[in-house]
Design an enzyme around this catalytic site. Structure first.
Site, PDB file in Angstrom:
ATOM      1  N   GLN A  94      26.545  46.813  16.320  1.00  0.00           N
ATOM      2  CA  GLN A  94      27.593  47.070  15.340  1.00  0.00           C
ATOM      3  C   GLN A  94      28.885  47.509  16.014  1.00  0.00           C
ATOM      4  O   GLN A  94      28.931  47.771  17.228  1.00  0.00           O
ATOM      5  CB  GLN A  94      27.119  48.145  14.358  1.00  0.00           C
ATOM      6  CG  GLN A  94      26.667  49.435  15.021  1.00  0.00           C
ATOM      7  CD  GLN A  94      25.933  50.369  14.062  1.00  0.00           C
ATOM      8  OE1 GLN A  94      26.387  51.487  13.835  1.00  0.00           O
ATOM      9  NE2 GLN A  94      24.806  49.924  13.518  1.00  0.00           N
ATOM     10  N   HIS A  96      32.773  49.707  14.763  1.00  0.00           N
ATOM     11  CA  HIS A  96      33.482  50.416  13.709  1.00  0.00           C
ATOM     12  C   HIS A  96      34.990  50.182  13.833  1.00  0.00           C
ATOM     13  O   HIS A  96      35.517  50.078  14.941  1.00  0.00           O
ATOM     14  CB  HIS A  96      33.217  51.918  13.784  1.00  0.00           C
ATOM     15  CG  HIS A  96      31.773  52.278  13.761  1.00  0.00           C
ATOM     16  ND1 HIS A  96      30.936  51.922  12.731  1.00  0.00           N
ATOM     17  CD2 HIS A  96      31.002  52.960  14.654  1.00  0.00           C
ATOM     18  CE1 HIS A  96      29.710  52.379  12.986  1.00  0.00           C
ATOM     19  NE2 HIS A  96      29.730  53.010  14.142  1.00  0.00           N
ATOM     20  N   GLU A 113      33.158  57.890  17.360  1.00  0.00           N
ATOM     21  CA  GLU A 113      32.001  58.772  17.415  1.00  0.00           C
ATOM     22  C   GLU A 113      31.624  59.054  18.864  1.00  0.00           C
ATOM     23  O   GLU A 113      32.206  58.484  19.802  1.00  0.00           O
ATOM     24  CB  GLU A 113      30.816  58.147  16.673  1.00  0.00           C
ATOM     25  CG  GLU A 113      30.331  56.828  17.265  1.00  0.00           C
ATOM     26  CD  GLU A 113      29.336  56.108  16.358  1.00  0.00           C
ATOM     27  OE1 GLU A 113      29.538  56.111  15.137  1.00  0.00           O
ATOM     28  OE2 GLU A 113      28.370  55.532  16.893  1.00  0.00           O
ATOM     29  N   HIS A 170      28.280  48.491  19.921  1.00  0.00           N
ATOM     30  CA  HIS A 170      27.251  49.429  20.356  1.00  0.00           C
ATOM     31  C   HIS A 170      25.987  49.269  19.521  1.00  0.00           C
ATOM     32  O   HIS A 170      25.994  48.649  18.460  1.00  0.00           O
ATOM     33  CB  HIS A 170      27.757  50.869  20.254  1.00  0.00           C
ATOM     34  CG  HIS A 170      28.093  51.283  18.845  1.00  0.00           C
ATOM     35  ND1 HIS A 170      29.312  50.992  18.266  1.00  0.00           N
ATOM     36  CD2 HIS A 170      27.388  51.948  17.889  1.00  0.00           C
ATOM     37  CE1 HIS A 170      29.341  51.466  17.029  1.00  0.00           C
ATOM     38  NE2 HIS A 170      28.178  52.056  16.777  1.00  0.00           N
ATOM     39  N   ARG A 190      28.183  45.124  11.014  1.00  0.00           N
ATOM     40  CA  ARG A 190      27.045  44.625  11.792  1.00  0.00           C
ATOM     41  C   ARG A 190      27.398  43.293  12.442  1.00  0.00           C
ATOM     42  O   ARG A 190      27.821  42.355  11.769  1.00  0.00           O
ATOM     43  CB  ARG A 190      25.807  44.454  10.918  1.00  0.00           C
ATOM     44  CG  ARG A 190      25.257  45.739  10.353  1.00  0.00           C
ATOM     45  CD  ARG A 190      23.869  45.529   9.744  1.00  0.00           C
ATOM     46  NE  ARG A 190      23.536  46.670   8.901  1.00  0.00           N
ATOM     47  CZ  ARG A 190      23.668  46.686   7.573  1.00  0.00           C
ATOM     48  NH1 ARG A 190      24.073  45.593   6.940  1.00  0.00           N
ATOM     49  NH2 ARG A 190      23.359  47.755   6.884  1.00  0.00           N
TER      50      ARG A 190
END
Length: 317
Positions: A94, A96, A113, A170, A190
């Site tokens: 996936q 972001h 993150e 990642h 995804r």
């Protein structure tokens, strides 16, 4: 002047398991729990306060109605989200989006993150980055399903730390438990899901166009500048200081005394047991305990044998 201990919010996932019970002792609602949203004001899973005068109140409500707890910070949304993830199976590959793309297309923050590896089975791997040199090559490799050529894999062990900015392809591999500190966002695109099916026989949705839009090409190397500050046998390890969050490891061997350096601080016990002392009042800490130290807590002490991952809002907040 006391810490706010937060109640866990559990998320069932196709790749989840039972380790949040076996390792942390949480009472889980199913055998497929993938995530403990330990400190969250995101609408998909809002934490409640377990103690003190705000007991039973939700974190989003506190952010809205009691800004004094957080140093009267700007913004309509509590900016951070802390999770513990149990990957009993591989998560999807996936990526972001950043804030600009996410706010335009999803109506919420983007998602940068970072991961602290709480535990990992021998040989466990993450997907961390990709090998495409151009956007055209990225699209071609995704279209052809050349996953072994495209994806960069890293073998991990307990205690490793990874920074995962928005735009980073990642995936967390099977047999890994992590503490994730992230922006308060639940937007995930995804790229690949191993062609697996859910309980109804359906494949989960992929987001190829969005993934190609937001992936950083070529992949960026995220070099860490980790430092350690010893205090007797204990230590504070600084992993990250970014515009979104600062992240630390508090290693407690005996005692560790700390001072406020941000409007508020979040912390989760990832290993061991101990005590938190604020203004001569003592709070028991066990594995999985998560708490917020609000703005009026100037000093605190930790005692025992424990590891905690702590975070605070980044400098741009």
């Amino acid at each position: 002047m006391e810490p706010l201990f937060m109640e866990a919010v559990f998320q069932e996932k196709i790749w989840g398991g039972n380790s949040l019970h076996s390792v942390f002792g949480f009472d889980l609602p199913s055998e497929k729990i993938g995530e403990d949203w330990a400190i969250s004001a995101h609408p998909h899973g809002v934490s409640k306060v377990q103690n003190g005068p705000f007991k039973g109140q939700k974190l989003d409500q506190l952010w809205r109605d009691h800004q004094e707890l957080f140093g009267n910070q700007e913004g309509d949304v509590f900016p951070l989200l802390v999770k513990i993830l149990d990957a009993a199976d591989d998560l999807s590959v996936q990526v972001h989006p950043d804030d600009n793309y996410a706010l335009k297309h999803e109506g919420e923050f983007g998602k940068t993150e970072c991961w602290y590896i709480i535990d990992a089975k021998p040989g466990a791997q993450i997907i961390y980055g990709h090998n495409a040199k151009t956007r055209e090559e990225l699209a071609q490799m995704i279209e052809a399903g050349r996953w072994d050529d495209l994806l960069h894999k890293v073998t991990v062990k307990k205690g490793d730390f990874f920074y995962v900015p928005s735009g980073t392809i990642h995936g967390i591999g099977k047999g890994i438990m992590i503490l994730e500190t992230q922006q308060s966002s639940d937007t995930t695109y995804r790229v690949y899901d191993y062609d697996r099916k859910d309980d109804q026989g359906n494949r989960r949705e992929l987001h190829i166009r969005q993934s190609e839009d937001v992936t950083t090409v070529p992949a960026r190397e995220n070099t860490l500048n980790i430092s350690e500050n010893k205090q007797g046998s204990s230590a504070v390890i600084t992993y990250l200081q970014t515009e979104f969050f600062n992240v630390y490891e508090w290693q407690v061997h005996g005692f560790l005394k700390l001072k406020k350096q941000a409007p508020y601080t979040l912390a989760t016990v990832t290993e061991g047991y101990g005590k938190l002392i604020v203004e001569d009042k003592t709070y028991e800490l066990t594995m999985g305990s998560s708490f917020i130290l609000p703005n009026d807590v100037e000093n605190w002490e930790l005692q025992g044998e424990a590891t905690l991952i702590a975070s605070e809002p980044g400098k741009h907040l």
